[in-house]
Design a protein around this motif. Structure first.
Motif, PDB file in Angstrom:
ATOM      1  N   HIS A 163       0.822  -1.208   0.000  1.00  0.00           N
ATOM      2  CA  HIS A 163       0.000   0.000   0.000  1.00  0.00           C
ATOM      3  C   HIS A 163       0.861   1.266   0.000  1.00  0.00           C
ATOM      4  N   TRP A 164       1.969   1.213  -0.721  1.00  0.00           N
ATOM      5  CA  TRP A 164       2.835   2.374  -0.827  1.00  0.00           C
ATOM      6  C   TRP A 164       2.192   3.496  -1.638  1.00  0.00           C
ATOM      7  N   ASP A 165       1.443   3.125  -2.669  1.00  0.00           N
ATOM      8  CA  ASP A 165       0.845   4.147  -3.527  1.00  0.00           C
ATOM      9  C   ASP A 165      -0.117   5.035  -2.743  1.00  0.00           C
ATOM     10  N   SER A 166      -0.998   4.412  -1.972  1.00  0.00           N
ATOM     11  CA  SER A 166      -1.955   5.214  -1.208  1.00  0.00           C
ATOM     12  C   SER A 166      -1.241   6.023  -0.135  1.00  0.00           C
ATOM     13  N   LEU A 167      -0.169   5.487   0.439  1.00  0.00           N
ATOM     14  CA  LEU A 167       0.588   6.231   1.440  1.00  0.00           C
ATOM     15  C   LEU A 167       1.155   7.514   0.829  1.00  0.00           C
ATOM     16  N   GLY A 168       1.668   7.415  -0.384  1.00  0.00           N
ATOM     17  CA  GLY A 168       2.248   8.579  -1.037  1.00  0.00           C
ATOM     18  C   GLY A 168       1.229   9.634  -1.420  1.00  0.00           C
ATOM     19  N   GLN A 169      -0.049   9.278  -1.404  1.00  0.00           N
ATOM     20  CA  GLN A 169      -1.110  10.225  -1.750  1.00  0.00           C
ATOM     21  C   GLN A 169      -1.620  11.009  -0.545  1.00  0.00           C
ATOM     22  N   VAL A 170      -1.129  10.676   0.654  1.00  0.00           N
ATOM     23  CA  VAL A 170      -1.559  11.379   1.862  1.00  0.00           C
ATOM     24  C   VAL A 170      -0.875  12.747   1.894  1.00  0.00           C
ATOM     25  N   ARG A 171      -1.642  13.809   1.978  1.00  0.00           N
ATOM     26  CA  ARG A 171      -1.085  15.156   1.934  1.00  0.00           C
ATOM     27  C   ARG A 171      -1.065  15.859   3.290  1.00  0.00           C
ATOM     28  N   CYS A 172      -1.765  15.309   4.270  1.00  0.00           N
ATOM     29  CA  CYS A 172      -1.829  15.974   5.574  1.00  0.00           C
ATOM     30  C   CYS A 172      -0.598  15.618   6.420  1.00  0.00           C
ATOM     31  N   PRO A 173      -0.288  16.381   7.468  1.00  0.00           N
ATOM     32  CA  PRO A 173       0.807  16.010   8.377  1.00  0.00           C
ATOM     33  C   PRO A 173       0.568  14.611   8.951  1.00  0.00           C
ATOM     34  N   THR A 174       1.616  13.794   8.942  1.00  0.00           N
ATOM     35  CA  THR A 174       1.484  12.395   9.359  1.00  0.00           C
ATOM     36  C   THR A 174       2.648  11.989  10.248  1.00  0.00           C
ATOM     37  N   LEU A 175       2.325  11.348  11.353  1.00  0.00           N
ATOM     38  CA  LEU A 175       3.335  10.814  12.269  1.00  0.00           C
ATOM     39  C   LEU A 175       3.341   9.304  12.179  1.00  0.00           C
ATOM     40  N   VAL A 176       4.493   8.720  11.885  1.00  0.00           N
ATOM     41  CA  VAL A 176       4.664   7.266  11.872  1.00  0.00           C
ATOM     42  C   VAL A 176       5.335   6.861  13.180  1.00  0.00           C
ATOM     43  N   VAL A 177       4.648   6.032  13.963  1.00  0.00           N
ATOM     44  CA  VAL A 177       5.143   5.607  15.277  1.00  0.00           C
ATOM     45  C   VAL A 177       5.385   4.104  15.250  1.00  0.00           C
ATOM     46  N   ARG A 178       6.524   3.696  15.785  1.00  0.00           N
ATOM     47  CA  ARG A 178       6.792   2.254  15.893  1.00  0.00           C
ATOM     48  C   ARG A 178       7.290   1.926  17.282  1.00  0.00           C
ATOM     49  N   GLY A 179       6.941   0.719  17.748  1.00  0.00           N
ATOM     50  CA  GLY A 179       7.574   0.188  18.934  1.00  0.00           C
ATOM     51  C   GLY A 179       8.903  -0.424  18.532  1.00  0.00           C
ATOM     52  N   LEU A 180       9.915  -0.271  19.360  1.00  0.00           N
ATOM     53  CA  LEU A 180      11.240  -0.775  18.981  1.00  0.00           C
ATOM     54  C   LEU A 180      11.238  -2.287  18.768  1.00  0.00           C
ATOM     55  N   ASP A 181      10.316  -2.975  19.436  1.00  0.00           N
ATOM     56  CA  ASP A 181      10.214  -4.431  19.265  1.00  0.00           C
ATOM     57  C   ASP A 181       8.946  -4.804  18.518  1.00  0.00           C
TER      58      ASP A 181
END
Length: 289
Positions: free
Chosen positions: A219-237
């Motif tokens: 789903h990279w294509d739809s991700l690249g179409q997001v224009r609003c501010p976006t925070l990507v959060v991950r847990g280290l594990d």
């Protein structure tokens, strides 16, 4: 204060949503300016109540609503679905519109994060900002689906007590590398008591159907179409690796990155304080308050 709101999904499905607090603490009663809206979308097998701690602190400044997505929690669970990406996204759009939350900040975990970014891509008029928690943009592959099928078959259903649920998912589950009480609590929240014991609120078969929509497709294509501010959060594990998370931030036109130490996939359950610390600066930057 928590109240239930019944909504109508895009195809007439009944959806249950839960609003936390009526009046943000720093806004006086009668303030003509409505609090900015936040819609929280849980992950696969989850439910709105998983967001309760997050929603309560958000409700101090925002109108915070959590949605039980189709097939989950107290929302309808049609035997034949559909449990497609289009259905989940349409439900989320219907919730935003019926609740009057637009422009909304979407906060999604895992599957809910995918739904959130697809909605942001398709309906930018509805979305102010976006938080993606521990969800990959790449396809997982067929082997992953087979592993989940085997895992579902290993569940010792029915559980005699909720204590047994917590112990199995937090300690005895073959997927648990070390004891994790937060994981046990997460799964205890999605069990319901019946005549023979405790069983999940969802159908495992329908969860596998829902999961197909990102196991086999990227789903990279739809991700690249997001224009609003976006925070990507991950847990280290967690399940989202650092390299992929940083590539997601690069693909996003207005992406930012945060990680939470000592957290796995269930970031907001594993480390609630770290989760809050990761979100707060971003929300303060994008909020109209």
């Amino acid at each position: 204060m928590v109240r239930r709101i019944d909504l109508t999904g895009a195809d007439g499905l009944r959806l249950a949503a839960w609003e936390f607090a009526d009046q943000p603490k720093d806004r006086p009663a009668g303030d003509a300016d409505p609090a900015p809206g936040v819609l929280l979308l849980h992950g696969l097998m989850g439910r709105a109540s998983h967001w309760a701690p997050t929603a309560r602190w958000l409700s101090e400044r925002y109108r915070a609503v959590a949605l039980d997505q189709r097939g989950h929690g107290r929302s309808d669970k049609p035997a034949e679905g559909p449990y497609t990406r289009e259905a989940y996204v349409a439900d989320a759009a219907a919730a935003v519109e019926q609740l009057g939350l637009a422009p909304v900040t979407l906060i999604g975990h895992s599957m809910g994060a995918l739904t959130a970014w697809q909605l942001a891509a398709e309906r930018p008029d509805l979305v102010r900002a976006l938080v993606i928690c521990d969800m990959r943009a790449s396809a997982l592959g067929a082997a992953s689906q087979r592993e989940w099928e085997d895992w579902f078959r290993s569940w010792p259903l029915p559980f005699a007590t909720l204590a047994d649920v917590r112990k199995w998912f937090g300690e005895d589950d073959p997927r648990v590398e070390r004891p994790n009480p937060a994981r046990g609590a997460f799964f205890a929240e999605v069990m319901a008591e019946g005549p023979d014991g405790w069983r999940p609120l969802f159908s495992r078969r329908r969860m596998l159907t829902s999961r197909e929509t990102w196991v086999y497709d990227a789903h990279w294509d739809s991700l690249g179409q997001v224009r609003c501010p976006t925070l990507v959060v991950r847990g280290l594990d967690g399940e989202l690796g650092r390299a992929e998370a940083q590539e997601m931030v690069r693909v996003l036109p207005r992406g930012r990155y945060a990680e939470v130490p000592d957290a796995g996939h269930l970031v907001h359950y594993d480390q609630p304080e770290g989760w809050r610390a990761a979100l707060t600066p971003f929300l303060e930057d994008v909020s109209p308050c």
